[in-house]
Structures are given as structure tokens and as C-alpha cells.
Design a protein around this motif. Structure first.
Motif, PDB file in Angstrom:
ATOM      1  N   LEU A   1      16.715  17.380  -9.574  1.00 49.18           N
ATOM      2  CA  LEU A   1      16.928  18.304 -10.702  1.00 49.18           C
ATOM      3  C   LEU A   1      15.621  18.896 -11.227  1.00 49.18           C
ATOM      4  N   HIS A   2      14.542  18.098 -11.134  1.00 49.36           N
ATOM      5  CA  HIS A   2      13.258  18.552 -11.692  1.00 49.36           C
ATOM      6  C   HIS A   2      12.133  18.303 -10.701  1.00 49.36           C
ATOM      7  N   GLU A   3      11.387  19.354 -10.434  1.00 47.86           N
ATOM      8  CA  GLU A   3      10.235  19.218  -9.545  1.00 47.86           C
ATOM      9  C   GLU A   3       9.175  18.330 -10.207  1.00 47.86           C
ATOM     10  N   ASN A   4       8.469  17.547  -9.385  1.00 47.56           N
ATOM     11  CA  ASN A   4       7.360  16.702  -9.863  1.00 47.56           C
ATOM     12  C   ASN A   4       7.779  15.564 -10.804  1.00 47.56           C
ATOM     13  N   LEU A   5       9.072  15.232 -10.777  1.00 52.01           N
ATOM     14  CA  LEU A   5       9.544  14.040 -11.496  1.00 52.01           C
ATOM     15  C   LEU A   5      10.004  13.038 -10.429  1.00 52.01           C
ATOM     16  N   TYR A   6       9.347  11.879 -10.388  1.00 53.80           N
ATOM     17  CA  TYR A   6       9.609  10.884  -9.336  1.00 53.80           C
ATOM     18  C   TYR A   6      10.106   9.571  -9.947  1.00 53.80           C
ATOM     19  N   PHE A   7      10.736   8.766  -9.099  1.00 53.84           N
ATOM     20  CA  PHE A   7      11.256   7.471  -9.543  1.00 53.84           C
ATOM     21  C   PHE A   7      10.877   6.374  -8.552  1.00 53.84           C
ATOM     22  N   ALA A   8      10.741   5.144  -9.053  1.00 52.41           N
ATOM     23  CA  ALA A   8      10.522   4.002  -8.153  1.00 52.41           C
ATOM     24  C   ALA A   8      11.104   2.748  -8.782  1.00 52.41           C
ATOM     25  N   GLY A   9      11.632   1.862  -7.917  1.00 55.24           N
ATOM     26  CA  GLY A   9      12.125   0.564  -8.379  1.00 55.24           C
ATOM     27  C   GLY A   9      13.508   0.614  -8.998  1.00 55.24           C
ATOM     28  N   GLU A  10      13.745  -0.279  -9.936  1.00 58.86           N
ATOM     29  CA  GLU A  10      15.095  -0.509 -10.462  1.00 58.86           C
ATOM     30  C   GLU A  10      15.548   0.475 -11.536  1.00 58.86           C
ATOM     31  N   VAL A  11      14.724   1.497 -11.829  1.00 56.10           N
ATOM     32  CA  VAL A  11      15.198   2.557 -12.735  1.00 56.10           C
ATOM     33  C   VAL A  11      16.336   3.316 -12.037  1.00 56.10           C
ATOM     34  N   LEU A  12      16.319   3.271 -10.696  1.00 53.86           N
ATOM     35  CA  LEU A  12      17.391   3.850  -9.879  1.00 53.86           C
ATOM     36  C   LEU A  12      18.564   2.880  -9.811  1.00 53.86           C
ATOM     37  N   ASN A  13      19.720   3.377  -9.452  1.00 56.80           N
ATOM     38  CA  ASN A  13      20.894   2.503  -9.285  1.00 56.80           C
ATOM     39  C   ASN A  13      20.815   1.790  -7.931  1.00 56.80           C
ATOM     40  N   VAL A  14      19.758   0.983  -7.784  1.00 53.66           N
ATOM     41  CA  VAL A  14      19.539   0.180  -6.574  1.00 53.66           C
ATOM     42  C   VAL A  14      19.283  -1.243  -7.038  1.00 53.66           C
ATOM     43  N   ASP A  15      19.957  -2.208  -6.423  1.00 52.51           N
ATOM     44  CA  ASP A  15      19.639  -3.604  -6.726  1.00 52.51           C
ATOM     45  C   ASP A  15      19.975  -4.438  -5.503  1.00 52.51           C
ATOM     46  N   ALA A  16      19.447  -5.654  -5.488  1.00 50.19           N
ATOM     47  CA  ALA A  16      19.554  -6.477  -4.277  1.00 50.19           C
ATOM     48  C   ALA A  16      19.950  -7.898  -4.627  1.00 50.19           C
ATOM     49  N   VAL A  17      20.280  -8.649  -3.577  1.00 46.93           N
ATOM     50  CA  VAL A  17      20.513 -10.083  -3.760  1.00 46.93           C
ATOM     51  C   VAL A  17      19.147 -10.749  -3.948  1.00 46.93           C
ATOM     52  N   THR A  18      19.155 -12.016  -4.288  1.00 50.26           N
ATOM     53  CA  THR A  18      17.904 -12.726  -4.541  1.00 50.26           C
ATOM     54  C   THR A  18      17.184 -13.047  -3.226  1.00 50.26           C
ATOM     55  N   GLY A  19      15.854 -13.100  -3.268  1.00 47.65           N
ATOM     56  CA  GLY A  19      15.102 -13.453  -2.062  1.00 47.65           C
ATOM     57  C   GLY A  19      13.935 -12.530  -1.746  1.00 47.65           C
ATOM     58  N   GLY A  20      13.501 -11.721  -2.717  1.00 53.16           N
ATOM     59  CA  GLY A  20      12.362 -10.829  -2.484  1.00 53.16           C
ATOM     60  C   GLY A  20      12.760  -9.402  -2.172  1.00 53.16           C
ATOM     61  N   PHE A  21      14.065  -9.140  -2.155  1.00 55.79           N
ATOM     62  CA  PHE A  21      14.540  -7.802  -1.768  1.00 55.79           C
ATOM     63  C   PHE A  21      14.333  -6.764  -2.866  1.00 55.79           C
ATOM     64  N   ASN A  22      14.459  -7.171  -4.139  1.00 53.64           N
ATOM     65  CA  ASN A  22      14.229  -6.210  -5.219  1.00 53.64           C
ATOM     66  C   ASN A  22      12.773  -5.750  -5.236  1.00 53.64           C
ATOM     67  N   PHE A  23      11.856  -6.665  -4.956  1.00 54.21           N
ATOM     68  CA  PHE A  23      10.448  -6.262  -4.866  1.00 54.21           C
ATOM     69  C   PHE A  23      10.220  -5.323  -3.678  1.00 54.21           C
ATOM     70  N   GLN A  24      10.876  -5.591  -2.556  1.00 56.04           N
ATOM     71  CA  GLN A  24      10.668  -4.719  -1.390  1.00 56.04           C
ATOM     72  C   GLN A  24      11.120  -3.288  -1.705  1.00 56.04           C
ATOM     73  N   ASN A  25      12.206  -3.156  -2.458  1.00 58.01           N
ATOM     74  CA  ASN A  25      12.638  -1.821  -2.891  1.00 58.01           C
ATOM     75  C   ASN A  25      11.566  -1.180  -3.779  1.00 58.01           C
ATOM     76  N   ALA A  26      10.946  -1.996  -4.649  1.00 59.54           N
ATOM     77  CA  ALA A  26       9.879  -1.477  -5.527  1.00 59.54           C
ATOM     78  C   ALA A  26       8.707  -0.962  -4.702  1.00 59.54           C
ATOM     79  N   TRP A  27       8.251  -1.757  -3.717  1.00 58.57           N
ATOM     80  CA  TRP A  27       7.088  -1.345  -2.902  1.00 58.57           C
ATOM     81  C   TRP A  27       7.411  -0.084  -2.090  1.00 58.57           C
TER      82      TRP A  27
END
Length: 403
Positions: free
Chosen positions: A365-391
Motif C-alpha cells: 500500500l505504501h512505498e518505503n514502508l517495510y515490516f519484519a518479524g511478528e508484526v506480520l500475521n506470521v507465527d510458529a511453533v516453539t523451537g526457534g522458528f519465530n526467531f528464524q522468521n525474524a532474521w
């Protein structure tokens, strides 16, 4: 009004990883992190019981994505660009060696999350990233080619911004004002509250390989099950809570689960019990634990099958054999609520994934506006996966921001 080339909102894992990579890839850019608290990287500090579960030893993108109840389809492309192997290499190049544990989780060899925090703070300093604490963001407005950000302390102007605030309802509200849609946040990764005679007074008991189903749904999972003071936990339960986050919220966390403690059918189990009735005739059922179950759990299931502590195998009638087979293969428990899993609170919900370009992690919707990590509707099971999405999200966003 303070001007930067890039402003990163959120001083957590994704925010730092993005800031460092932007500044390293383009040293010309003036980069700042705005953090609302008086400390940065607080979630990194407590993750993995203070050891920081950096990632998970899964090196095939297609197999890595199945650990994301929300985001599975969208992360496949990004994981081909930056995933576990790249994470390990990134940290190793900066003097942080990771180790793999038996369950696949990866930690710094120091076993301390402070190692990761120190690495980030040193890298940020080295590359001239400014870290501004106690800056709670009040508004984000688009003005011509700039974003104007008003915080509790100052106003900022920036050509590019990256939002990495995790599950922060206030920021989601500001993004809604910019036209983004937010998927309703509900808890994910929680344990089940159960009061039941069969698990009373045996906290700490682990059944290593069970199958759990949520009745009246298609939800099921398998793996270890831990009995706790308040109910049940461990991977089999946490997986159900993540994949069933929306469904279980709808039921207000009151539902029934069926557990197969031995991963055998009722019929097969019954056939084995009939053989044991013959072979162990003179022994007490209570004292002869079977199917590699923990002794204390076996005791509870035997007593729940209309027997007492001295009932002998030889004396079992048809009903008792069937009751025991039922308890072992299809025990039903009432779940009466949920508890947070340790301090690793994860939320399902966030920016609608259809509104993000996953090649760049830029807003559609907007140029030059970016997102990373759990602000997005992305989540994971436990075990280091949420951090991998962040990286991954932070790295790919940073690569595009720094161009």
C-alpha cells in the motif's frame, strides 16, 4: 524535527537484525532504532529460558515452513533466500558459534542469551546505528516523500521506515490508520489447564510419544506430553495450541481432547492385554507397567479402569480389559482454559499477509514502508522458528532498504 534515512520502529530481534544489515550494506545511510522501553532486546534475553533459541536445525525450506501455522505459504520464497544456514553463518562471522541440541533447537555455545545481545549491540555501535530508548511512537504519517514519526520525546522524518514491533496493538492501530488490515490477534503457544484425577499429583511425568486430538475438529498432533501442576504441556500440546489458535479461541479455551498414550489402536492394545493376562497371571496389574509408559502414569490409568492396587492380571474381566485399553488409546480429558507457555508469549495475528510483498517485505500500500518479524500475521511453533522468521524477514527487508 530529526531526520534519518531509515527509521526502525522496535528494538527487538527483528529490528536490530534489520538495522545492522542496512547499516552494513550501505554505510552512507543514517539509521536509527526507536524503542519504547528503557531496554532493548528484552524478548531475546528471556527466550529459551535465558539461553536464546536462535533458530532450528532444519535446512530444507519446504520442511521449515510446515512449522508456521500462519505464514507457511508466504515464507517459502524468503527461506530460499535466507534461512537457517545463513543465520548460522551470519552469527559465526561475528564470533558467535551456535550448537544443535538433540531436539534440533540451536543455541549459542555459551548457553547465554547475553551473547546474542552483546553481538547485536556491538554490531550496531560498529556500524553507527543510533539506538533511542523511551521513544513510544504516537503517530506515523506519510508526508510527500517522507514518513513523519511522532514519539513521546521527539518528531522524526525518514524516507524509509521498517516496523518491527511484534504483537503491539498500539502500532497495529497506527498501521490501520495507514490503510492496512490487521488479522485479529489471539494467543498462540499455550498450555492446557486440566483438572483430572488421572493426572493429579504427578507433575513432571512425560509420556514420550502420544497422539492428541481435539474432539469435534480436525486438529491433532503427536510428540512428547508433559503433565504439569495445572494440566498438560510439551510439544504435542504446544503444536495444537499454535495450529488451533483461532479455533480454540472461538471455543473460549473450553474443549475436549482425546489422547492415545501408546499410539496403538484399541483392538491391538486389547489383544496385547489379553496376552499379558495370560503371561503375567499372578502379578498385580498396578505393579507391572507396560508400553514403556512412565510408572506413575500407568498407575493412574490402571486405577481409572475399575481396578485397585492388588487386582491381578488373571482376575481381569472383559470390562476391565476394555476400560484399560480405552484409557491407553483414547482417554478423554476436559480442557478448562489455557496458561502462557513460559515467558515466550506468541500471538497469532498481525498485518494481513496479502498486503505485503514477500520478495522485499515492503507494504503493497505504501512505498518505503517495510515490516519484519511478528508484526506480520506470521507465527510458529516453539523451537526457534519465530526467531528464524525474524532474521529472514529483517534480512530481506534490509537488503531492499539499503539499495
Amino acid at each position: 524535527m530529526i531526520e534519518y534515512d531509515v527509521v526502525i520502529i522496535g528494538g527487538g530481534a527483528a529490528g536490530f537484525f534489520a538495522a545492522i544489515n542496512v547499516a552494513e550494506q550501505n554505510p552512507e545511510l543514517k539509521v536509527a532504532i526507536l524503542e519504547r522501553g528503557k531496554e532493548v532486546l528484552t524478548k531475546v534475553k528471556v527466550s529459551g529460558g535465558g539461553r536464546c533459541n536462535v533458530t532450528h536445525a532444519e535446512f530444507i525450506p519446504k520442511e521449515l515452513v510446515v512449522n508456521y501455522p500462519r505464514g507457511e505459504k508466504e515464507l517459502l520464497g524468503p527461506f530460499h533466500e535466507f534461512m537457517t544456514g545463513d543465520t548460522i553463518e551470519w552469527f559465526e562471522k561475528r564470533g558467535v558459534e551456535l550448537k544443535i541440541e538433540d531436539d534440533g533447537r540451536m543455541f549459542p555455545i555459551t548457553n547465554s542469551s547475553q551473547t546474542i545481545i552483546d553481538c547485536f549491540l556491538n554490531e550496531a555501535k560498529k556500524h553507527g546505528v543510533e539506538i533511542l530508548m523511551n521513544h513510544s511512537v504516537k503517530t506515523i504519517k506519510k508526508e510527500a516523500l517522507f514518513y513523519k514519526i511522532e514519539t513521546s520525546q521527539s518528531d522524526f522524518l525518514s524516507k524509509k521506515i521498517l516496523v518491527a514491533t511484534g504483537s503491539n496493538p498500539k502500532i497495529w492501530k497506527l498501521l490501520e490508520e495507514l490503510g492496512h488490515t490487521i488479522s485479529q490477534p489471539v494467543p498462540s503457544l499455550f498450555t492446557f489447564n486440566i483438572t483430572d484425577e488421572r493426572i493429579q499429583d504427578i507433575p513432571g511425568v512425560v509420556a514420550l510419544n502420544v497422539e492428541v486430538k481435539v474432539l469435534e475438529t480436525n486438529l491433532w498432533s503427536e510428540g512428547p506430553l508433559l503433565i504439569t501442576h495445572w494440566g498438560m504441556s510439551a510439544p504435542s500440546i504446544l503444536k495444537l495450541s499454535a495450529f488451533g489458535a483461532l479455533e480454540l479461541a472461538k471455543r473460549d479455551y473450553k474443549f475436549q481432547i482425546e489422547i492415545n498414550f501408546i499410539r496403538k489402536s484399541f483392538e491391538d492394545c486389547l489383544a496385547i492385554l489379553k496376552v499379558l493376562k495370560h503371561d503375567l497371571a499372578k502379578k498385580a496389574v498396578f505393579k507391572s507397567t507396560q508400553f514403556d509408559l512412565p510408572k506413575r502414569l500407568w498407575h493412574k490409568l490402571v486405577l481409572a479402569s475399575n481396578m485397585n492396587m492388588v487386582t491381578r492380571w488373571a482376575d481381569l474381566n472383559k470390562n476391565q480389559l476394555e476400560d484399560l485399553s480405552n484409557q491407553l488409546t483414547s482417554a478423554i480429558f476436559n480442557v478448562e482454559g489455557k496458561s502462557t507457555f513460559k515467558e515466550e508469549f506468541v500471538t497469532a495475528g498481525g498485518i494481513n499477509l496479502k498486503e505485503v510483498n514477500f520478495k522485499t517485505f515492503e507494504s503493497k500500500l505504501h512505498e518505503n514502508l517495510y515490516f519484519a518479524g511478528e508484526v506480520l500475521n506470521v507465527d510458529a511453533v516453539t523451537g526457534g522458528f519465530n526467531f528464524q522468521n525474524a532474521w529472514t524477514s529483517a534480512y530481506i527487508a534490509a537488503k531492499n532498504i539499503s539499495k
